[in-house]
Design an enzyme around this catalytic site. Structure first.
Site, PDB file in Angstrom:
ATOM      1  N   ARG A   1      -5.153  -7.361   8.108  1.00  0.00           N
ATOM      2  CA  ARG A   1      -4.227  -7.206   6.963  1.00  0.00           C
ATOM      3  C   ARG A   1      -3.811  -8.602   6.537  1.00  0.00           C
ATOM      4  O   ARG A   1      -3.237  -9.355   7.326  1.00  0.00           O
ATOM      5  CB  ARG A   1      -3.008  -6.378   7.366  1.00  0.00           C
TER       6      ARG A   1
ATOM      7  N   GLN B   1      -5.762   3.450   3.073  1.00  0.00           N
ATOM      8  CA  GLN B   1      -4.730   4.319   2.497  1.00  0.00           C
ATOM      9  C   GLN B   1      -5.353   5.329   1.542  1.00  0.00           C
ATOM     10  O   GLN B   1      -4.979   6.507   1.540  1.00  0.00           O
ATOM     11  CB  GLN B   1      -3.698   3.464   1.754  1.00  0.00           C
TER      12      GLN B   1
ATOM     13  N   HIS C   1      -6.572  -1.493  -0.696  1.00  0.00           N
ATOM     14  CA  HIS C   1      -6.013  -0.841   0.499  1.00  0.00           C
ATOM     15  C   HIS C   1      -6.879   0.389   0.795  1.00  0.00           C
ATOM     16  O   HIS C   1      -6.452   1.528   0.633  1.00  0.00           O
ATOM     17  CB  HIS C   1      -4.559  -0.452   0.238  1.00  0.00           C
TER      18      HIS C   1
ATOM     19  N   ARG D   1      -3.321   8.781   7.830  1.00  0.00           N
ATOM     20  CA  ARG D   1      -3.859   7.450   8.093  1.00  0.00           C
ATOM     21  C   ARG D   1      -4.627   7.462   9.420  1.00  0.00           C
ATOM     22  O   ARG D   1      -5.712   6.885   9.531  1.00  0.00           O
ATOM     23  CB  ARG D   1      -2.738   6.409   8.146  1.00  0.00           C
TER      24      ARG D   1
ATOM     25  N   ASP E   1       3.886   3.732  -5.811  1.00  0.00           N
ATOM     26  CA  ASP E   1       3.892   2.689  -4.785  1.00  0.00           C
ATOM     27  C   ASP E   1       5.014   1.726  -5.166  1.00  0.00           C
ATOM     28  O   ASP E   1       5.545   1.792  -6.284  1.00  0.00           O
ATOM     29  CB  ASP E   1       2.506   1.985  -4.786  1.00  0.00           C
TER      30      ASP E   1
ATOM     31  N   CYS F   1       2.461   5.971  -0.650  1.00  0.00           N
ATOM     32  CA  CYS F   1       1.832   5.424   0.557  1.00  0.00           C
ATOM     33  C   CYS F   1       2.874   4.952   1.572  1.00  0.00           C
ATOM     34  O   CYS F   1       2.553   4.789   2.745  1.00  0.00           O
ATOM     35  CB  CYS F   1       0.882   4.288   0.179  1.00  0.00           C
TER      36      CYS F   1
END
Ligand code: CP
Ligand code: NVA
Length: 298
Positions: free
Chosen positions: A101, A131, A128, A285, A218, A257
């Site tokens: 990440r 996700q 991402h 996830r 988001d 998310c």
């Protein structure tokens, strides 16, 4: 599949295979039929905060029979300026795979090339992918399919989540509307590269939500953008609230998310009304990433 660096690099077949595998792994979680990571050690390098991604990968690798170490960039020499390509060449000789990440997509690409070990993008400024796989699994569970559905993404239309959604829509063919202030819509060169007529852009959130089946939002300011008050001030009309949802189809679902900033991109009441879906999405996830790890280990 050796790596998961982006949704862009996938296609309809691999996306469907991953979701089908996630469904299976979720169903058999209490009685797994195989341990594809047995004997393997994986590393996670994170230069940004995380709750869901970190925990789901730690649990997922262990459930697939492997072991895993968490490396905060602050604790390793990367944080003191050691190049990613050197970090990759060291870890590549010691561990079997790495989950990263960070900020720049190029760092994840460089790690995969120099490390020569399976590499997974756990969020960059550009994408991402993990996700979006969990989100697709949640849509499948809640609505049966994404085919023929209208998906809306409201908020920062040019962040990692929106870009990964745009690639998913291109490959899977569902209608996707990105609703954002004009200056936060994805740029023309990106949309030209994607070339997906089923993805449209608008700065009108009400029009976007009309007849929507899936409303997705988001944070307005992604990690690394904290304190950009001028940008945040653009989003006043883009809050997911009851008024906006009144334009959506009956039976619509709301996705976030997480982490969520209540009374900013989503109201407390909408988040709580849709918490069953949103926390199922968070749990997914784990299942989606186990599918990625299992496919890489094949
Ligand atoms: N959605 C998500 O990636 O959450 P974390 O930042 O907590 O990992
Ligand atoms: N766009 C958000 C996603 C967080 C999971 C960010 O990058 O901070």
């Amino acid at each position: 599949m050796n790596h998961l660096l982006s949704i862009e690099e996938l296609n309809a077949v691999s996306l469907n295979e991953l979701i089908d595998s996630a469904v299976k792994l979720k169903a058999e979680r209490s009685a797994p039929t195989s341990q594809p990571l047995a004997g393997q050690t994986w590393a996670m390098i994170f230069t940004k905060s995380s709750t869901r991604t970190r925990v789901s990968f730690e649990v997922g690798v262990r459930e697939l029979g492997g072991s895993i170490m968490f490396l905060s960039s602050n604790d390793i020499q990367l944080g003191r300026g050691e190049p990613i390509k050197d970090t990759a060449r060291v870890l590549g000789r010691m561990v079997h795979g790495c989950i990263i990440r960070t900020f720049a997509q190029q760092d994840v690409v460089d790690f995969s090339q120099f490390g020569k070990i399976p590499t997974i993008n756990a969020l960059t400024d550009e994408e991402h992918p993990c996700q979006i796989l969990a989100d697709l699994l949640t849509i499948k569970e809640k609505l049966g399919t994404w085919e023929g559905k209208k998906v809306v993404f409201i908020g920062d239309g040019d962040n990692n989540m929106s870009r990964s959604w745009i690639w998913a829509a291109k490959y899977l063919g569902f209608e996707l509307v990105i609703a954002a202030p004009k200056s936060c819509l994805p740029p023309e060169d990106f949309m030209a590269k994607v070339n997906a007529p089923n993805v449209t852009l608008t700065d009108d959130p009400v029009a976007a939500c009309k007849d929507a089946d899936i409303i997705n939002t988001d944070v307005w300011l992604s990690m690394g953008q904290e304190g950009q008050a001028e940008k945040e001030a653009l989003f006043g009309d883009y809050q997911v609230n009851e008024s906006l949802l009144s334009h959506a189809n009956e039976g619509h679902i709301v996705l976030h998310c997480l982490p969520a900033y209540r009374e900013k991109e989503i109201t407390e009441s909408v988040l709580e009304a849709h918490s069953d879906t949103i926390f199922q999405q968070a749990e997914n996830r784990l299942h989606a990433q186990k599918a990625v790890l299992a496919m890489i280990a094949q």
